[in-house]
Design an enzyme around this catalytic site. Structure first.
Site, short mmCIF file in Angstrom:
data_model
loop_
_atom_site.label_atom_id
_atom_site.label_comp_id
_atom_site.label_asym_id
_atom_site.label_seq_id
_atom_site.Cartn_x
_atom_site.Cartn_y
_atom_site.Cartn_z
N HIS A 17 -109.22 29.61 24.02
CA HIS A 17 -109.23 28.96 22.78
C HIS A 17 -108.12 29.53 21.81
O HIS A 17 -107.80 30.54 21.53
CB HIS A 17 -110.67 29.08 21.95
CG HIS A 17 -110.51 28.27 20.80
ND1 HIS A 17 -110.55 28.66 19.58
CD2 HIS A 17 -110.33 26.86 20.67
CE1 HIS A 17 -110.70 27.41 18.95
NE2 HIS A 17 -110.30 26.57 19.48
N HIS A 18 -107.04 28.60 21.45
CA HIS A 18 -106.04 28.79 20.51
C HIS A 18 -106.13 27.89 19.57
O HIS A 18 -105.52 26.93 19.40
CB HIS A 18 -104.90 28.59 21.16
CG HIS A 18 -104.57 29.55 22.41
ND1 HIS A 18 -103.49 29.16 23.13
CD2 HIS A 18 -105.01 30.72 22.94
CE1 HIS A 18 -103.32 30.20 24.30
NE2 HIS A 18 -104.24 31.04 23.94
N GLU A 43 -118.56 16.42 17.13
CA GLU A 43 -118.65 17.65 16.18
C GLU A 43 -119.30 16.85 14.72
O GLU A 43 -119.70 17.61 13.99
CB GLU A 43 -117.45 18.30 15.94
CG GLU A 43 -116.25 17.53 15.47
CD GLU A 43 -115.12 18.35 15.40
OE1 GLU A 43 -115.00 19.39 16.18
OE2 GLU A 43 -114.04 17.91 14.97
N GLU A 79 -108.78 11.12 13.06
CA GLU A 79 -110.35 11.19 13.02
C GLU A 79 -111.03 10.52 12.01
O GLU A 79 -111.76 10.74 10.76
CB GLU A 79 -110.67 12.92 12.78
CG GLU A 79 -110.19 13.37 13.89
CD GLU A 79 -110.54 15.22 13.70
OE1 GLU A 79 -111.37 15.44 13.07
OE2 GLU A 79 -109.90 15.96 14.57
N HIS A 127 -107.12 19.67 20.81
CA HIS A 127 -107.87 19.07 19.80
C HIS A 127 -106.65 19.18 18.62
O HIS A 127 -105.95 19.89 18.60
CB HIS A 127 -109.00 19.97 19.45
CG HIS A 127 -110.25 19.86 20.25
ND1 HIS A 127 -111.64 19.41 20.01
CD2 HIS A 127 -110.08 19.65 21.77
CE1 HIS A 127 -112.10 19.16 20.99
NE2 HIS A 127 -111.52 19.52 22.10
N GLU A 128 -107.35 18.16 17.76
CA GLU A 128 -106.09 17.63 16.58
C GLU A 128 -104.75 17.54 17.09
O GLU A 128 -103.81 18.37 16.59
CB GLU A 128 -106.10 18.62 15.30
CG GLU A 128 -107.54 18.81 14.84
CD GLU A 128 -108.39 19.93 15.46
OE1 GLU A 128 -107.91 20.80 16.15
OE2 GLU A 128 -109.66 19.85 15.62
N GLU A 155 -108.90 15.67 22.12
CA GLU A 155 -109.59 15.27 21.04
C GLU A 155 -108.88 13.99 20.65
O GLU A 155 -108.86 12.82 21.33
CB GLU A 155 -109.93 16.16 19.99
CG GLU A 155 -110.96 15.65 19.02
CD GLU A 155 -111.03 16.69 18.10
OE1 GLU A 155 -112.36 17.01 17.47
OE2 GLU A 155 -110.10 17.19 17.37
#
Lengths: 688, 688
Positions: free
Chosen positions: A396-397, A491, A193, A466-467, A485
């Site tokens: 979502h985890h 964000e 990121e 994500h990540e 992501e």
């Protein structure tokens, strides 16, 4: 050309012509100075002949070089591997044999940026055999496409060697020219990121892939394909001077780069090549280098658009944790489901729905429970409502990078998701190290990811990670690995003043860099661009650019990230409703890295075309010929352009919506504001 | 505005108006929450009121913030110092007193880019007194100009503290916005010789100054002035997120940053601010923050142009070391002197003239003798010839970073130079560490440099330093410190293929970055752009761009770097002969970092004006109003433009020379090729 290249190569001379039956692949039998055995030098050309790869040894060191349009691209670049307690593959080699073949086929993506993908390449499987030292054999397979080169090590079991510990991969990319690189730094706590930097190769340190390199009449992207059980490759410049980048495998905490079996294959090292940078975005080589679908019937994997209880948490009008402002309540979720149903969205993501968020979750990831909703989140009621209105939850985890805690619950977690009608789960790995120990980019994460994808598949669940580990095209093999992501997303625009978030050029760099690896869950579509309390926060974009991003940044699960109350009644919302998330065809039309980008895509389920164009902080007019449209059809263009005075920082809201009748013979002049964009839907009106 | 700023500041409220007699400097008496003593907050505005600095404490931590055009530029940024074995200046402080003054004067440079320099600023000398812990006093002096802010620590002797060892300087630059930074990396073996990278502040690691930051309607350069006995300042981003850059002083090998007396002043930390990036190049603030001429009569310091036995060594048609191809021979030197005399150059640089080059000089710098010519270099004969034709030698001292060896010989070396009629010496410090131990950027190098400059001055010698400490404007105080390298110069174009040298955008970044610190001996003026043997090497530039660089890149000792045989008969040579090296006035007219730059300069010794424009790899047309010309005069413009089909890589040689009659009311459309440029001389024809 061949002779010229030969002259650099250790005194070897070409003494025979083509070898094998394939034109374009020349295996050259040469007089070897170091060994009594005959040795080959191998030349492989792309189907169109523009890319030529030469594979050879120099003083016993295996290596390769590449030309494009008869100009050198990579000079002799070494190949090799080093191991702990096993003989290295460094030097003393010669080419012992070559197998060649040509492939030309078309395969179909169950969903994607393009339905039918042509895989046309020439392949040479080259066996390097040790001439000195212990007997060793290293096989490297090269595939040369019109849009680039892939190669992988394919190591047979060696006599007397069981499990292998790889301590270094010696692969080099020695650029002939000092190109301008577009890169993010590797080995940093914030994973991928970072905003991209631009600098010459000879100023680089260590960077992630995909990294993109621009020169005069050439653009190159270096990355990898099919990373399933290996460390990810970063690129390090080892010398004070010079234009060599060396593979730098992200190590385990113990320093070992890769734990492998006695026989193993590395991921493909990929070198995509095009005349101009924007054409890199039309390459499907990464997908072509992945294995075909291993999951069989994947009709349960469904591309689509979603909304979610998410942006409110980032702009702090709701919270992940329970309490007065808790976003993930039964009532709020059902409200989102109703909104999604009314406007045709395919899912509702809810973050903060489960036990674990209260307190310092960043430090206490072992509190996360993936089958236990918070008391104010009635999963049974919500799931029933979702079934009723036809909008499933997206699970979502968030793991907070605590892999041990997550893996313990993994199968139960996906069973829970399946049971409640979810088709996709968003995973999250916030934290600078996995289990406070391992890089996000090492073999450990790769293995964990593979475990998650396969577990999810057994429960007919798709993944939006994500990540994550970076994308290397695994969605071909595992079509439930849909999106991720792996870059700075929208964000970053939520957390601060518009001048502090993603720089306006960010979206004009992603299509040439990160997006070459695969889909990204960027979370665009923000139409209310200023918010927050004390100091006004905001998104560094105009509204038109936010709409354009939904075309420019491909994701099969495409989030419309803004709040329902901001969408209803907004003139840009129609485009967000219309734009699909699954495509028949995608064509990058124009662009310059860090300046602008124009993408056209055809809907997979209608004859409509869509176009997105984005600009950096400069205003500009881009003339786009519409020759991608069907020549026999007249279209209505619904144009969402920057309105009068629009500006990413000072005046982001003005949006001008207009329609125009166009044909494939027309051109449009797209006027983009500073930090602006333009989104267009083309709908057939009539046959011409 | 003030009230709004106050509200951020630790609950302090403004309860009185202006303090002292100066409008624009408001010292604010405020209710202090932490201490029973009264405390000040100080506000200082620039003469034009556009830049406002607020100095205050927050929870006892000293700091400052800056606004420009009523918009925040730097948020509260701490000030402080830490010491070994002495009480730190970190917290527990309040402002105890303020002294203010305004300066408005004009001073004259003996030579320079501009003859008369206006120094107009407001100053506040702020005493921070400890309220808790040991009694300590830290004084910081701020000067606020229309073009930026400078501040320095001015530390009085503290009770019970003798010599000071500074272990850290806590100065921060906390940017309000996530601007785009243009930077080179610090702590690298290749010193300052990197091509610039561009990336957002929040992606930075550690960088050199000057570093330049671009935002919407603002450009900022951070650097320092008057670095005479301190470590140089680099900028490090300490946090995972965020836009804070912290001073990172380059340490000695033992880890100490600075050895100081009990009472000491730091260099000025400088923050130049302009509406657009090219206007930064019109700032003289760095010079204004240096002390006046300390050398008295410096009529012996003479700006001028020079040629030299130098480029031939880089393109390998001659050698530094003795032997068949030795460049520094008596005969060759006299040939260069004759050439210089014939065409009006002011000196001949000769490298390789002395003992020490034979063998591996890079490793054996202690062999260098600075008073011992090689046997084939008859210094007496050469010096006599120089006197006869009126062209002095420019001396050369390559030290290979062996400072011990150089300092032993220093006085004798400059006495030798003086004796043989030299007016300037080029020094060199090739190597990654001084004495294999110290960074080029630490206090050791600063002290050595100061020693060299002062020793040279005693012998009436000017310095042109390569591999130097960065420029901080010392030429004002020591006008014999004329010019230096301190960046990637033209030599990088000599060593390799044109696509491997300096990227075409390099010269379009330097004026906004490196050049803000002071003159640079770039060594442009190459007119034969392709050379070398096996693979054709070359310069990544057109001829017109090479000419333009002689205007764009200011140096009071300006090298025309190509070989005499390439100049004679070349259509571009007339411009090189004409262009001066000393200026009455300089005006940056237009530009965008990394894209293009346009500079106009007026000759100091004639009514002529000169203009240089350079482009990156894009072709472009720049419209330049000529309103800098004298309004009452008609001029002949001699235009050296890119010729038909010129291109930095494919076709660098085409040059189109034309003349045109123009006045101050005209505009010129400069057409620059890809990687091209344009150079113009304006000569008065008649009064209008």
């Amino acid at each position: 050309m061949v002779a010229a290249l030969r002259s650099h190569f250790n005194g070897k001379t070409k003494i025979s012509g083509n070898f094998g039956s394939l034109s374009g692949i020349a295996a050259v039998f040469s007089a070897c100075l170091l060994s009594a055995l005959p040795a080959y030098a191998v030349e492989i050309a792309s189907p169109d002949g523009r890319i030529v790869v030469d594979v050879d040894t120099r003083n016993g060191i295996p290596g390769y070089s590449i030309t494009f349009n008869d100009k050198p691209v990579l000079n002799f670049s070494r190949l090799g591997l080093q191991f702990q307690k096993a003989p290295d593959f460094v030097e003393g080699f010669d080419i012992a044999s070559v197998e060649t073949k040509t492939t030309d086929l078309v395969w179909t993506q169950p969903w994607g940026e393009e339905k039918d993908i042509r895989d046309h390449h020439k392949e040479a499987r080259i066996v390097f055999q040790s001439q000195t030292g212990p007997a060793r054999q290293m096989t490297v397979t090269f595939r040369v496409f019109d849009d680039g080169v892939g190669f992988r090590y394919d190591i047979p079991a060696q006599a007397g060697v069981d499990a292998i510990k790889i301590t270094d991969e010696l692969t080099e990319f020695t650029f002939h020219d000092n190109l301008k690189a577009w890169w993010i730094p590797a080995y940093k706590d914030n994973r991928y990121e970072y905003q991209y930097a631009a600098s010459s190769i000879d100023s680089l340190d260590v960077i992630h892939t995909p990294a993109t390199f621009e020169g005069d009449k050439i653009a190159i992207s270096i990355h990898e394909a099919a990373l399933t059980d290996y460390a990810s490759m970063t690129l390090r410049r080892p010398m004070m001077h010079g234009q060599t980048l060396k593979a730098d495998l992200v190590p385990w905490a113990d320093g070992i780069k890769v734990y492998a079996n006695a026989s193993f294959k590395t991921p493909w090292r990929t070198i995509q090549i095009a005349d101009t940078a924007y054409e890199l975005a039309n390459s499907r080589m990464i997908l072509n280098l992945n294995e075909p679908n291993a999951l069989g019937d994947v009709s349960w994997v469904k591309p689509g658009k979603y909304v979610g209880i998410w942006w409110c948490a980032h702009i702090r009008t709701c919270t992940w944790e329970t309490g007065e402002k808790h976003g993930a309540t039964t009532e709020n979720t059902m409200r989102y489901m109703d909104f999604a149903a009314k406007y045709g969205f395919d899912g509702v993501l809810v973050e903060g729905w489960n036990i674990g968020w209260d307190g310092n979750w960043y430090e206490n990831g072992d509190l996360f429970r993936f089958t236990e909703p918070t008391p104010d989140f009635d999963i049974e009621k919500i799931a029933a409502h979702g079934r009723k209105v036809g909008v499933p939850l997206i699970g979502h985890h968030e793991t907070s990078a605590n892999i041990v805690n997550y893996e313990k619950q993994l199968d139960a977690a996906f069973a829970f998701s399946e049971k409640h009608g979810m088709r996709a789960v968003k995973t999250g790995y916030v934290g600078s190290r996995l289990n406070d120990t391992e890089w996000h980019h090492g073999q450990y994460m790769v293995q964990h990811f593979q475990n998650v994808v396969e577990t999810a598949a057994r429960h007919h669940i798709a993944i939006d990670a994500h990540e994550p580990i970076k994308d290397t095209g695994l969605r071909r093999t595992y079509p439930n690995m849909m999106t991720r992501e792996g870059a700075r997303g929208g964000e970053y625009d939520a957390w601060s003043h518009a001048a502090q978030g993603n720089h306006p050029d960010h979206a004009t760099i992603l299509p040439y860099t990160r997006m070459l690896s695969g889909p990204m869950d960027y979370t665009a579509g923000i139409v209310d661009l200023r918010f927050g309390e004390q100091e006004e926060n905001g998104v560094s974009s105009t509204v038109a650019k936010q709409l354009a991003l939904m075309v420019v940044i491909y994701s099969p699960l495409q989030m419309a990230a803004d709040l329902p109350e901001n969408y209803e009644g907004h003139p840009g919302f129609q485009f967000i409703r219309d734009v699909p998330a699954d495509w028949e065809e995608s064509i990058a039309l124009d662009g310059r890295i860090g300046a602008y980008f124009v993408m056209a895509r055809k809907d997979r389920n209608s004859p409509d075309w869509y176009l997105g164009a984005v600009s950096d902080e400069q205003a500009r007019t881009i003339t786009v010929p519409l020759d991608f449209l069907d020549n026999a059809t007249t279209y209505r263009a619904e144009i969402y352009a920057d309105g009068e005075g629009a500006h990413w920082l000072d005046n982001p809201q003005p949006l001008a919506v207009k329609t125009k009748t166009v044909t494939a013979e027309d051109s449009l002049n797209l006027e983009l504001a500073q930090g602006g964009g333009q989104a267009i839907r083309f709908t057939p009106l009539a046959a011409r």
